[in-house]
Design an enzyme around this catalytic site. Structure first.
Site, PDB file in Angstrom:
ATOM      1  CG  ASN A 117      -0.307  -0.331   2.489  1.00  0.00           C
ATOM      2  OD1 ASN A 117       0.907  -0.244   2.591  1.00  0.00           O
ATOM      3  ND2 ASN A 117      -1.082  -0.702   3.487  1.00  0.00           N
ATOM      4  NE  ARG A 239       1.630   1.385  12.334  1.00  0.00           N
ATOM      5  CZ  ARG A 239       1.165   1.276  11.081  1.00  0.00           C
ATOM      6  NH1 ARG A 239       0.747   2.351  10.439  1.00  0.00           N
ATOM      7  NH2 ARG A 239       1.094   0.110  10.484  1.00  0.00           N
ATOM      8  CD  GLN A 268      -4.732   3.470  14.101  1.00  0.00           C
ATOM      9  OE1 GLN A 268      -3.973   4.309  13.666  1.00  0.00           O
ATOM     10  NE2 GLN A 268      -5.076   2.435  13.396  1.00  0.00           N
ATOM     11  CG  HIS A 292      -4.680   3.638   9.987  1.00  0.00           C
ATOM     12  ND1 HIS A 292      -3.935   2.809  10.790  1.00  0.00           N
ATOM     13  CD2 HIS A 292      -4.021   3.692   8.806  1.00  0.00           C
ATOM     14  CE1 HIS A 292      -2.882   2.384  10.120  1.00  0.00           C
ATOM     15  NE2 HIS A 292      -2.919   2.904   8.900  1.00  0.00           N
TER      16      HIS A 292
HETATM   17  P1  NAD Z   1      10.182   0.618   4.526  1.00  0.00           P
HETATM   18  O1  NAD Z   1      10.674  -0.492   5.375  1.00  0.00           O
HETATM   19  O2  NAD Z   1      10.279   0.494   3.042  1.00  0.00           O
HETATM   20  O3  NAD Z   1      10.950   1.974   4.928  1.00  0.00           O
HETATM   21  C1  NAD Z   1      11.102   2.387   6.242  1.00  0.00           C
HETATM   22  C2  NAD Z   1      12.344   3.269   6.319  1.00  0.00           C
HETATM   23  O4  NAD Z   1      12.394   3.879   7.600  1.00  0.00           O
HETATM   24  C3  NAD Z   1      13.648   2.481   6.131  1.00  0.00           C
HETATM   25  O5  NAD Z   1      14.435   3.091   5.131  1.00  0.00           O
HETATM   26  C4  NAD Z   1      14.288   2.578   7.504  1.00  0.00           C
HETATM   27  O6  NAD Z   1      15.719   2.576   7.442  1.00  0.00           O
HETATM   28  C5  NAD Z   1      13.750   3.896   7.998  1.00  0.00           C
HETATM   29  N1  NAD Z   1      13.866   4.064   9.442  1.00  0.00           N
HETATM   30  C6  NAD Z   1      13.667   3.160  10.424  1.00  0.00           C
HETATM   31  N2  NAD Z   1      13.927   3.693  11.617  1.00  0.00           N
HETATM   32  C7  NAD Z   1      14.289   4.975  11.394  1.00  0.00           C
HETATM   33  C8  NAD Z   1      14.697   6.028  12.240  1.00  0.00           C
HETATM   34  N3  NAD Z   1      14.830   5.855  13.571  1.00  0.00           N
HETATM   35  N4  NAD Z   1      14.979   7.214  11.683  1.00  0.00           N
HETATM   36  C9  NAD Z   1      14.912   7.388  10.344  1.00  0.00           C
HETATM   37  N5  NAD Z   1      14.558   6.414   9.481  1.00  0.00           N
HETATM   38  C10 NAD Z   1      14.246   5.221  10.012  1.00  0.00           C
HETATM   39  O7  NAD Z   1       8.692   0.884   4.969  1.00  0.00           O
HETATM   40  P2  NAD Z   1       7.541   1.670   4.171  1.00  0.00           P
HETATM   41  O8  NAD Z   1       6.832   0.729   3.286  1.00  0.00           O
HETATM   42  O9  NAD Z   1       8.125   2.914   3.610  1.00  0.00           O
HETATM   43  O10 NAD Z   1       6.560   1.998   5.384  1.00  0.00           O
HETATM   44  C11 NAD Z   1       6.988   2.820   6.463  1.00  0.00           C
HETATM   45  C12 NAD Z   1       5.949   2.816   7.560  1.00  0.00           C
HETATM   46  O11 NAD Z   1       4.775   3.495   7.112  1.00  0.00           O
HETATM   47  C13 NAD Z   1       5.431   1.436   7.976  1.00  0.00           C
HETATM   48  O12 NAD Z   1       6.302   0.784   8.866  1.00  0.00           O
HETATM   49  C14 NAD Z   1       4.108   1.768   8.613  1.00  0.00           C
HETATM   50  O13 NAD Z   1       4.286   2.084   9.975  1.00  0.00           O
HETATM   51  C15 NAD Z   1       3.667   3.024   7.867  1.00  0.00           C
HETATM   52  N6  NAD Z   1       2.537   2.734   6.947  1.00  0.00           N
HETATM   53  C16 NAD Z   1       1.347   3.385   7.153  1.00  0.00           C
HETATM   54  C17 NAD Z   1       0.257   3.109   6.340  1.00  0.00           C
HETATM   55  C18 NAD Z   1      -1.051   3.827   6.515  1.00  0.00           C
HETATM   56  O14 NAD Z   1      -2.082   3.335   6.064  1.00  0.00           O
HETATM   57  N7  NAD Z   1      -1.075   4.982   7.132  1.00  0.00           N
HETATM   58  C19 NAD Z   1       0.368   2.147   5.320  1.00  0.00           C
HETATM   59  C20 NAD Z   1       1.607   1.546   5.103  1.00  0.00           C
HETATM   60  C21 NAD Z   1       2.686   1.830   5.947  1.00  0.00           C
END
Ligand code: NAD
Length: 341
Positions: A117, A239, A268, A292
């Site tokens: 997503n 989050r 949530q 959400h």
């Molecule tokens: P991803 O794993 O592709 O990317 C996450 C990135 O965050 C990585 O590059 C990682 O190195 C970085 N990261 C981790 N800890 C960090 C920190 N302390 N400081 C800086 N960067 C840091 O994940 P993604 O697909 O891009 O998704 C990211 C997040 O988005 C998910 O884990 C989820 O919590 C959230 N999300 C929300 C929805 C929604 O409906 N709102 C949907 C999908 C994902």
């Protein structure tokens, strides 16, 4: 085999729209398939307290399916009662509602449908960015010429940078412990800032796109907010618990930030009196919070329902899982996104 799924209620909308796959009504489209193989498939939205279906059925389920939208919070305590549990599948992206350290200790695998997503969320981020920046008249600005930074430059963060490019921002920045490959950073014209305080102090708008883990819980707190540019905007679709909710509301009221938008809440569903429902800036605006739903477009639902089925097939047929979906594998973290270890 007993499979337990905690999904959200879609009500009449889900009865009328079969593409609302992530609902209790439509059961990710896998009910017949699972039951025809003789498996027991329990689907419910009841997830809180000892009498909930979640707590009743987790004790003998082998497979748990959850979504981040209506999260079944799998704590260490519950995991200790879940004697048969072998695998948790997140139908979506973001598995912080599972105690991942406890999953490592209990040798329970945790998988998510990586990438399912990320476009949906990146598009929602763009909508929220424009919503905050272009309020009305005395508080309306152009995005052009502003400095925009993403905290986390993974799948979503990078897609946000790509989508920001045509807006001619002054500069695009990112903060992430995993640097982007040079060609990827160059292709979107993004500069990495390695110090978090320096990063936030340079941004007119910060978009948060990293997972929730011990290194990001409460990261945007009263102390860090002092280092933001006065009047900055924050968009958080990652989050809710990455931001301290009261510190955000106070910063918005004081004018330290001009707006806050997102779709994720620290718990949530969010309690009725959650301050993010009503917080405002001094002009009575600056609040772009919604429930959400960014990662649950119909396109996303098709992808995460399919991805969940593939993970189940692999598990049931004892085939290896796709590496990018594995958060916790055989007693250890397989993903580098949930903290530096
Ligand atoms: P991803 O794993 O592709 O990317 C996450 C990135 O965050 C990585 O590059 C990682 O190195 C970085 N990261 C981790 N800890 C960090 C920190 N302390 N400081 C800086 N960067 C840091 O994940 P993604 O697909 O891009 O998704 C990211 C997040 O988005 C998910 O884990 C989820 O919590 C959230 N999300 C929300 C929805 C929604 O409906 N709102 C949907 C999908 C994902």
């Amino acid at each position: 085999m007993k499979v337990l799924a905690i999904l959200y209620q879609g009500g009449e909308a889900a009865t009328n729209e079969p593409r609302l796959l992530g609902t209790v009504e439509n059961k990710l489209g896998i009910q017949q398939w699972l039951e025809s193989q003789g498996h027991e498939f329990i689907v419910s939205s009841s997830k809180e307290g000892p009498d909930s279906d979640f707590q009743k059925h987790i004790v003998d389920a082998e497979i748990l399916i959850t979504t981040p939208f209506h999260p079944g919070y799998l704590t260490r305590e519950l995991m200790e009662k879940a004697k048969n549990l072998k695998i948790c599948i997140t139908a979506g992206v973001g598995s912080d509602h599972i105690d991942l350290d406890a999953a490592v200790d209990h040798n329970i695998q945790v998988l998510e449908v990586s990438g399912s997503n990320v476009v949906s969320v990146a598009e929602h981020v763009m909508m929220s960015v424009l919503l905050l920046v272009s309020e009305i008249a005395r508080n309306a600005f152009d995005l052009e010429g502003k400095v925009v930074g993403t905290l986390g430059a993974g799948r979503i963060g990078y897609r946000v940078l790509q989508r920001l490019q045509p807006f001619n921002c002054k500069e695009l920045l990112y903060y992430d412990y995993s640097p982007l490959p040079a060609a990827a950073a160059e292709s979107v014209g993004a500069r990495r800032v390695e110090d978090l305080k320096e990063f936030v102090s340079q941004c007119d708008l910060v978009t948060i796109n990293c997972p929730l883990h011990e290194g990001t819980r409460g990261l945007i707190n009263a102390d860090l907010l002092k280092h933001f540019k006065k009047g900055a905007w924050i968009v958080n679709t990652a989050r809710g618990a990455i931001c301290d909710k009261d510190a955000i509301a106070a910063a918005l009221a004081s004018g330290q930030i001009n707006g806050y938008a997102g779709d994720v809440w620290n718990v949530q569903p969010a309690p009725k009196d959650h301050i993010w429902r009503t917080m405002k800036n001094h002009l009575g605006g600056g609040n772009g919070m919604v429930p959400h739903y960014s990662g649950t477009t119909l396109d996303a639902q098709a992808r995460y329902a399919n991805g969940t089925k593939t993970i189940l097939e692999n598990y049931l047929q004892n085939r290896p899982q796709e590496p990018q979906n594995i958060i916790v594998g055989d007693g250890r973290y397989e993903s580098k996104a949930y903290g530096q270890r």
